[in-house]
Scaffold this motif. Structure first.
Motif, PDB file in Angstrom:
ATOM      1  N   PRO A   8     -13.563 -71.212  78.004  1.00 46.19           N
ATOM      2  CA  PRO A   8     -13.819 -72.386  78.839  1.00 46.19           C
ATOM      3  C   PRO A   8     -14.655 -73.387  78.045  1.00 46.19           C
ATOM      4  O   PRO A   8     -15.606 -73.003  77.367  1.00 46.19           O
ATOM      5  N   TYR A  10     -16.690 -77.067  78.243  1.00 48.92           N
ATOM      6  CA  TYR A  10     -17.193 -78.226  78.971  1.00 48.92           C
ATOM      7  C   TYR A  10     -18.198 -78.937  78.084  1.00 48.92           C
ATOM      8  O   TYR A  10     -19.297 -78.440  77.875  1.00 48.92           O
ATOM      9  N   GLU A  12     -18.382 -79.394  74.709  1.00 48.51           N
ATOM     10  CA  GLU A  12     -18.847 -78.566  73.589  1.00 48.51           C
ATOM     11  C   GLU A  12     -18.465 -79.182  72.255  1.00 48.51           C
ATOM     12  O   GLU A  12     -18.158 -78.475  71.296  1.00 48.51           O
ATOM     13  N   ASP A  42     -12.603 -78.028  80.801  1.00 51.96           N
ATOM     14  CA  ASP A  42     -13.016 -78.107  82.197  1.00 51.96           C
ATOM     15  C   ASP A  42     -13.572 -79.508  82.478  1.00 51.96           C
ATOM     16  O   ASP A  42     -14.713 -79.663  82.867  1.00 51.96           O
ATOM     17  N   ASN A  70     -13.934 -81.384  86.364  1.00 51.54           N
ATOM     18  CA  ASN A  70     -14.814 -80.245  86.153  1.00 51.54           C
ATOM     19  C   ASN A  70     -14.757 -79.310  87.365  1.00 51.54           C
ATOM     20  O   ASN A  70     -15.107 -79.714  88.470  1.00 51.54           O
ATOM     21  N   GLY A  72     -15.854 -75.905  87.037  1.00 52.58           N
ATOM     22  CA  GLY A  72     -16.811 -74.810  86.853  1.00 52.58           C
ATOM     23  C   GLY A  72     -16.224 -73.738  85.958  1.00 52.58           C
ATOM     24  O   GLY A  72     -15.012 -73.643  85.821  1.00 52.58           O
ATOM     25  N   PRO A  73     -17.099 -72.953  85.334  1.00 53.12           N
ATOM     26  CA  PRO A  73     -16.627 -72.007  84.328  1.00 53.12           C
ATOM     27  C   PRO A  73     -15.688 -70.916  84.867  1.00 53.12           C
ATOM     28  O   PRO A  73     -14.762 -70.521  84.171  1.00 53.12           O
ATOM     29  N   ASP A  93     -17.510 -67.206  75.884  1.00 48.40           N
ATOM     30  CA  ASP A  93     -18.159 -68.509  76.081  1.00 48.40           C
ATOM     31  C   ASP A  93     -17.893 -69.425  74.893  1.00 48.40           C
ATOM     32  O   ASP A  93     -17.781 -68.956  73.768  1.00 48.40           O
ATOM     33  N   GLY A  94     -17.874 -70.727  75.149  1.00 45.03           N
ATOM     34  CA  GLY A  94     -17.577 -71.670  74.079  1.00 45.03           C
ATOM     35  C   GLY A  94     -18.803 -72.202  73.363  1.00 45.03           C
ATOM     36  O   GLY A  94     -18.717 -73.121  72.556  1.00 45.03           O
ATOM     37  N   ASP A  95     -19.984 -71.664  73.641  1.00 42.53           N
ATOM     38  CA  ASP A  95     -21.197 -72.223  73.044  1.00 42.53           C
ATOM     39  C   ASP A  95     -21.743 -71.344  71.928  1.00 42.53           C
ATOM     40  O   ASP A  95     -22.881 -71.512  71.508  1.00 42.53           O
ATOM     41  N   GLN A  97     -22.720 -68.436  72.025  1.00 41.60           N
ATOM     42  CA  GLN A  97     -23.716 -67.433  72.421  1.00 41.60           C
ATOM     43  C   GLN A  97     -23.091 -66.050  72.361  1.00 41.60           C
ATOM     44  O   GLN A  97     -23.780 -65.056  72.174  1.00 41.60           O
ATOM     45  N   ARG A 195     -27.082 -60.930  71.548  1.00 44.33           N
ATOM     46  CA  ARG A 195     -26.797 -62.288  72.007  1.00 44.33           C
ATOM     47  C   ARG A 195     -27.679 -63.295  71.288  1.00 44.33           C
ATOM     48  O   ARG A 195     -28.866 -63.082  71.124  1.00 44.33           O
ATOM     49  N   ARG A 198     -27.857 -70.429  72.007  1.00 44.03           N
ATOM     50  CA  ARG A 198     -26.805 -71.416  72.056  1.00 44.03           C
ATOM     51  C   ARG A 198     -26.851 -72.229  70.760  1.00 44.03           C
ATOM     52  O   ARG A 198     -27.916 -72.681  70.341  1.00 44.03           O
ATOM     53  N   LYS A 204     -24.844 -75.767  79.807  1.00 44.49           N
ATOM     54  CA  LYS A 204     -24.069 -76.709  80.594  1.00 44.49           C
ATOM     55  C   LYS A 204     -24.246 -76.466  82.088  1.00 44.49           C
ATOM     56  O   LYS A 204     -23.798 -77.220  82.911  1.00 44.49           O
ATOM     57  N   GLN A 205     -24.868 -75.369  82.431  1.00 46.45           N
ATOM     58  CA  GLN A 205     -25.012 -75.080  83.837  1.00 46.45           C
ATOM     59  C   GLN A 205     -26.435 -75.385  84.251  1.00 46.45           C
ATOM     60  O   GLN A 205     -27.367 -74.825  83.724  1.00 46.45           O
ATOM     61  N   ARG A 209     -26.901 -74.895  89.670  1.00 40.65           N
ATOM     62  CA  ARG A 209     -25.584 -74.295  89.655  1.00 40.65           C
ATOM     63  C   ARG A 209     -25.672 -72.784  89.443  1.00 40.65           C
ATOM     64  O   ARG A 209     -24.911 -72.018  90.023  1.00 40.65           O
TER      65      ARG A 209
HETATM   66  N1  UDP Z   1     -18.502 -74.327  81.137  1.00 40.73           N
HETATM   67  C1  UDP Z   1     -17.375 -74.768  81.825  1.00 40.73           C
HETATM   68  N2  UDP Z   1     -17.557 -75.530  82.946  1.00 40.73           N
HETATM   69  C2  UDP Z   1     -18.795 -75.857  83.434  1.00 40.73           C
HETATM   70  C3  UDP Z   1     -19.922 -75.363  82.744  1.00 40.73           C
HETATM   71  C4  UDP Z   1     -19.745 -74.600  81.606  1.00 40.73           C
HETATM   72  O1  UDP Z   1     -16.256 -74.502  81.427  1.00 40.73           O
HETATM   73  O2  UDP Z   1     -18.867 -76.544  84.435  1.00 40.73           O
HETATM   74  C5  UDP Z   1     -18.316 -73.519  79.906  1.00 40.73           C
HETATM   75  C6  UDP Z   1     -19.191 -73.932  78.752  1.00 40.73           C
HETATM   76  O3  UDP Z   1     -18.558 -74.898  77.938  1.00 40.73           O
HETATM   77  C7  UDP Z   1     -19.365 -72.630  78.008  1.00 40.73           C
HETATM   78  C8  UDP Z   1     -19.333 -71.596  79.101  1.00 40.73           C
HETATM   79  O4  UDP Z   1     -18.681 -72.203  80.219  1.00 40.73           O
HETATM   80  O5  UDP Z   1     -18.275 -72.388  77.121  1.00 40.73           O
HETATM   81  C9  UDP Z   1     -20.732 -71.124  79.486  1.00 40.73           C
HETATM   82  O6  UDP Z   1     -21.529 -72.231  79.807  1.00 40.73           O
HETATM   83  P1  UDP Z   1     -23.103 -72.230  79.620  1.00 40.73           P
HETATM   84  O7  UDP Z   1     -23.440 -71.945  78.213  1.00 40.73           O
HETATM   85  O8  UDP Z   1     -23.601 -73.491  80.199  1.00 40.73           O
HETATM   86  O9  UDP Z   1     -23.495 -71.025  80.573  1.00 40.73           O
HETATM   87  P2  UDP Z   1     -24.508 -69.799  80.350  1.00 40.73           P
HETATM   88  O10 UDP Z   1     -24.562 -69.487  78.883  1.00 40.73           O
HETATM   89  O11 UDP Z   1     -25.797 -70.263  80.904  1.00 40.73           O
HETATM   90  O12 UDP Z   1     -23.882 -68.698  81.148  1.00 40.73           O
END
Ligand code: UDP
Ligand code: MG
Length: 322
Positions: A8, A10, A12, A42, A70, A72-73, A93-95, A97, A195, A198, A204-205, A209
């Motif tokens: 996913p 958003y 990035e 997204d 958008n 949501g993930p 995840d796309g970040d 992490q 882990r 980022r 992104k959340q 949320r």
């Molecule tokens: N993401 C998405 N839609 C959203 C928020 C986040 O697709 O509305 C994606 C974001 O690009 C990432 C992944 O979901 O690849 C996890 O997001 P984030 O790092 O914000 O979440 P966390 O690490 O806090 O779970």
């Protein structure tokens, strides 16, 4: 063997170049795999889509599902899973992490017979309120549910073909992916990794949320809050009954003192009022979710596809090929 990686995305743009490179590296190290990356955009408002399209021109194994806004993930992930036709599908995840380098380990675990492979982080480097919130959430979720989602798992993991089919058939709109992935059953295994922070950009959340997601996952997986309300109601009404008897006896035996009675009354009314409000609040949480399900809106809307075939909506039986 076909391997799909669903990511996913958003906003990035800063992470995408490195992400694509590391995904290609990691997938390349899986022996005998014909791989494909499905980026689910997204509703990004930055250059993410352009970067993905450029990446696709350079290497057609990168594909794109672009959503109309958008969502949501979890809906984004569900969209990716619906478009993945591989034998094994990794979600990540796309970040950055979730380190792509773990993908070969996930595949190895799948080849060893695992059907639902969860990647669990050994350490979590979030700080402050997020760390506390994550910790509390996993605790509460563990207590409230009759099945156990291993702590420290996110969306990083692998599903085999059969698990993906079953996941896609789940009809609900409130999709807490880690919970659902566990709920479907099959042979579950856990692979451990560390882990990281980022790589670029802020999470992104928003905290708001995250709180919403946490509530979603609790209320869509557990009826215990309802049960607790019933238990509390019964306890409090029996207490009220006993107190009533106590005051009645006092009055009948001639010990009644008015000022004391007034205090008791106010305290009791306020207390009962609060309990009722909590109860109504809990009911409201379920009611809102029931409303979401009843509306039967699609979970997401696809605006554009590059390199993947259209797929039936999540929650529907797969279309029979003509
Ligand atoms: N993401 C998405 N839609 C959203 C928020 C986040 O697709 O509305 C994606 C974001 O690009 C990432 C992944 O979901 O690849 C996890 O997001 P984030 O790092 O914000 O979440 P966390 O690490 O806090 O779970
Ligand atoms: Mg993140």
């Amino acid at each position: 063997m076909k391997l799909s990686v669903v990511v996913p995305i958003y906003n990035e743009e800063d992470n995408l170049p490195e992400l694509s490179r590391r995904l290609a590296d990691a997938c390349g190290r899986v022996e005998g795999a014909q791989w494909q990356v499905i980026y689910v955009d997204d509703g990004s408002t930055d250059k993410s889509v352009e970067i993905i399209v450029a990446q696709r021109r350079a290497d057609a194994r990168f594909t794109l599902v672009q959503l109309s806004r958008n969502f949501g993930p979890y809906p984004a992930l569900s969209a990716g899973l619906a478009h993945a036709d591989a034998d094994a599908v990794v979600t990540i995840d796309g970040d950055l992490q979730d380190p792509p380098e773990v993908i070969p380990d996930l595949v190895a675990c799948w080849r060893g017979g695992g059907q639902v492979v969860l990647a669990a982080r050994r350490s979590r480097r979030d700080r402050g309120i997020r760390r506390l919130g994550t910790w509390a959430f996993h605790r509460i979720f563990g207590v409230l549910n009759d099945f156990h989602v291993p702590a420290n798992t996110g969306i990083f993991g692998l599903l085999d073909r059969q698990a993906v089919e079953e996941f896609n058939r789940l009809p609900e709109r409130n999709r807490y992916v880690p919970g659902l992935r566990y709920w479907i059953g099959f042979d579950r295994r856990v692979v451990y990794y560390d882990r990281l922070d980022r790589a670029h950009g802020s999470p992104k959340q928003s905290l708001r949320r995250l709180v919403h997601l946490a509530l979603d996952s609790i209320f869509s997986f557990s009826y215990k809050p309802l049960k607790l309300m019933t238990v509390a109601g019964v306890l409090i009404s029996s207490l009220g009954f006993l107190i009533g008897v106590w005051y009645m006896l006092k009055r009948l035996l001639g010990y009644e003192t008015a000022p004391l009675g007034f205090t008791t009354l106010v305290t009791l009314v306020a207390f009962l009022g609060r309990i009722q409000l909590v109860g109504i609040g809990v009911l409201g949480q379920y009611l809102g979710r029931i409303y979401d399900e009843v509306k039967q809106r699609p979970l997401y809307i696809v605006r554009r596809r590059e390199g993947v075939a259209p797929s039936p909506d999540v929650g529907q039986e797969p279309h029979v090929a003509p």
